[in-house]
Design a protein around this motif. Sequence first.
Motif, PDB file in Angstrom:
ATOM      1  N   PHE A 157      -0.558 -75.594 -21.463  1.00  0.00           N
ATOM      2  CA  PHE A 157      -0.781 -74.496 -20.520  1.00  0.00           C
ATOM      3  C   PHE A 157      -2.007 -73.685 -20.913  1.00  0.00           C
ATOM      4  N   GLU A 158      -2.083 -73.332 -22.175  1.00  0.00           N
ATOM      5  CA  GLU A 158      -3.151 -72.445 -22.649  1.00  0.00           C
ATOM      6  C   GLU A 158      -4.536 -73.105 -22.631  1.00  0.00           C
ATOM      7  N   GLU A 159      -4.593 -74.427 -22.715  1.00  0.00           N
ATOM      8  CA  GLU A 159      -5.891 -75.101 -22.728  1.00  0.00           C
ATOM      9  C   GLU A 159      -6.343 -75.538 -21.332  1.00  0.00           C
ATOM     10  N   SER A 160      -5.551 -75.228 -20.330  1.00  0.00           N
ATOM     11  CA  SER A 160      -5.926 -75.558 -18.957  1.00  0.00           C
ATOM     12  C   SER A 160      -6.835 -74.462 -18.407  1.00  0.00           C
ATOM     13  N   GLU A 161      -8.045 -74.839 -17.997  1.00  0.00           N
ATOM     14  CA  GLU A 161      -9.000 -73.858 -17.476  1.00  0.00           C
ATOM     15  C   GLU A 161      -8.440 -73.142 -16.259  1.00  0.00           C
ATOM     16  N   LEU A 162      -7.777 -73.885 -15.387  1.00  0.00           N
ATOM     17  CA  LEU A 162      -7.212 -73.275 -14.184  1.00  0.00           C
ATOM     18  C   LEU A 162      -6.187 -72.212 -14.555  1.00  0.00           C
ATOM     19  N   HIS A 163      -5.308 -72.539 -15.512  1.00  0.00           N
ATOM     20  CA  HIS A 163      -4.304 -71.565 -15.938  1.00  0.00           C
ATOM     21  C   HIS A 163      -4.973 -70.336 -16.542  1.00  0.00           C
ATOM     22  N   LEU A 164      -5.986 -70.557 -17.371  1.00  0.00           N
ATOM     23  CA  LEU A 164      -6.658 -69.434 -18.016  1.00  0.00           C
ATOM     24  C   LEU A 164      -7.354 -68.543 -16.993  1.00  0.00           C
ATOM     25  N   ASP A 165      -7.921 -69.145 -15.950  1.00  0.00           N
ATOM     26  CA  ASP A 165      -8.621 -68.370 -14.921  1.00  0.00           C
ATOM     27  C   ASP A 165      -7.686 -67.435 -14.168  1.00  0.00           C
ATOM     28  N   ILE A 166      -6.446 -67.842 -14.006  1.00  0.00           N
ATOM     29  CA  ILE A 166      -5.511 -67.018 -13.216  1.00  0.00           C
ATOM     30  C   ILE A 166      -4.317 -66.542 -14.039  1.00  0.00           C
ATOM     31  N   LYS A 167      -4.456 -66.557 -15.360  1.00  0.00           N
ATOM     32  CA  LYS A 167      -3.313 -66.223 -16.223  1.00  0.00           C
ATOM     33  C   LYS A 167      -2.741 -64.846 -15.904  1.00  0.00           C
ATOM     34  N   GLY A 168      -3.610 -63.864 -15.697  1.00  0.00           N
ATOM     35  CA  GLY A 168      -3.134 -62.517 -15.365  1.00  0.00           C
ATOM     36  C   GLY A 168      -2.335 -62.495 -14.081  1.00  0.00           C
ATOM     37  N   GLU A 169      -2.801 -63.266 -13.090  1.00  0.00           N
ATOM     38  CA  GLU A 169      -2.092 -63.337 -11.809  1.00  0.00           C
ATOM     39  C   GLU A 169      -0.744 -64.043 -11.955  1.00  0.00           C
ATOM     40  N   LEU A 170      -0.693 -65.032 -12.852  1.00  0.00           N
ATOM     41  CA  LEU A 170       0.568 -65.740 -13.083  1.00  0.00           C
ATOM     42  C   LEU A 170       1.570 -64.832 -13.787  1.00  0.00           C
ATOM     43  N   VAL A 171       1.088 -64.109 -14.798  1.00  0.00           N
ATOM     44  CA  VAL A 171       1.976 -63.213 -15.555  1.00  0.00           C
ATOM     45  C   VAL A 171       2.511 -62.101 -14.655  1.00  0.00           C
ATOM     46  N   SER A 172       1.662 -61.576 -13.768  1.00  0.00           N
ATOM     47  CA  SER A 172       2.081 -60.488 -12.873  1.00  0.00           C
ATOM     48  C   SER A 172       2.841 -61.001 -11.651  1.00  0.00           C
ATOM     49  N   ASN A 173       2.920 -62.300 -11.500  1.00  0.00           N
ATOM     50  CA  ASN A 173       3.590 -62.949 -10.376  1.00  0.00           C
ATOM     51  C   ASN A 173       2.824 -62.778  -9.062  1.00  0.00           C
TER      52      ASN A 173
END
Length: 202
Positions: A157-173
């Motif tokens: 998860f952490e090494e995925s660029e897509l996940h990193l780009d939107i990590k804040g949005e994922l955490v905030s739902n």
Amino acid sequence: MRPILLLLILLAVMLSTALIARPSLTTGIRGRVITFLALFLLPVLSLAFGANLHLEKSKTTEFCLSCHVMEPYGESLGVEDQDYLPAVHFQNGLVPRDRVCFSCHTQYTMYGDLQAKVTGVKHLWVNYFGTPAEPLALYQPFRNRECLHCHGGARSFEESELHLDIKGELVSNETSCLECHELIHSVGELDGLEKWSLEDSP
């Protein structure tokens, strides 16, 4: 835990039977203690142990899939398609197979277990006394918190660029994980799909 529960029930029944057969046993301090044990303490302990035993059983995959309406959801765990999230998690052991449903459908909060059980009782109530939705639907949108409980911090998860780009949005739902990972159970589309089962594995 079952032997303890059986012992508590047996003791309660034996003491209650003795009190009914010989009411004179209830006199005096010893009699009051025996009465308290037989009619209050042992039944309450039996109820607590029994409730805990059934609460644990209700977390199992076997229990979840024992309802007819849930059978297709169990079938979806065997779909031979890596895009089906439940199938990937189940087949690759990413969640405990004996608790696969509970692993994803409980809230990872302080009272998550209790909330999941209350929701389960609501499902049963609707199934027996109402009309279940067709297809079944969650009472609340699926929250990313349940995904991030396992995937947050995972290397994949952490090494995925897509996940990193939107990590804040994922955490905030703000952005749902299900916007990209959209093939969940999809029970209406299972016919004709190739299936895998544990018996097929080497």
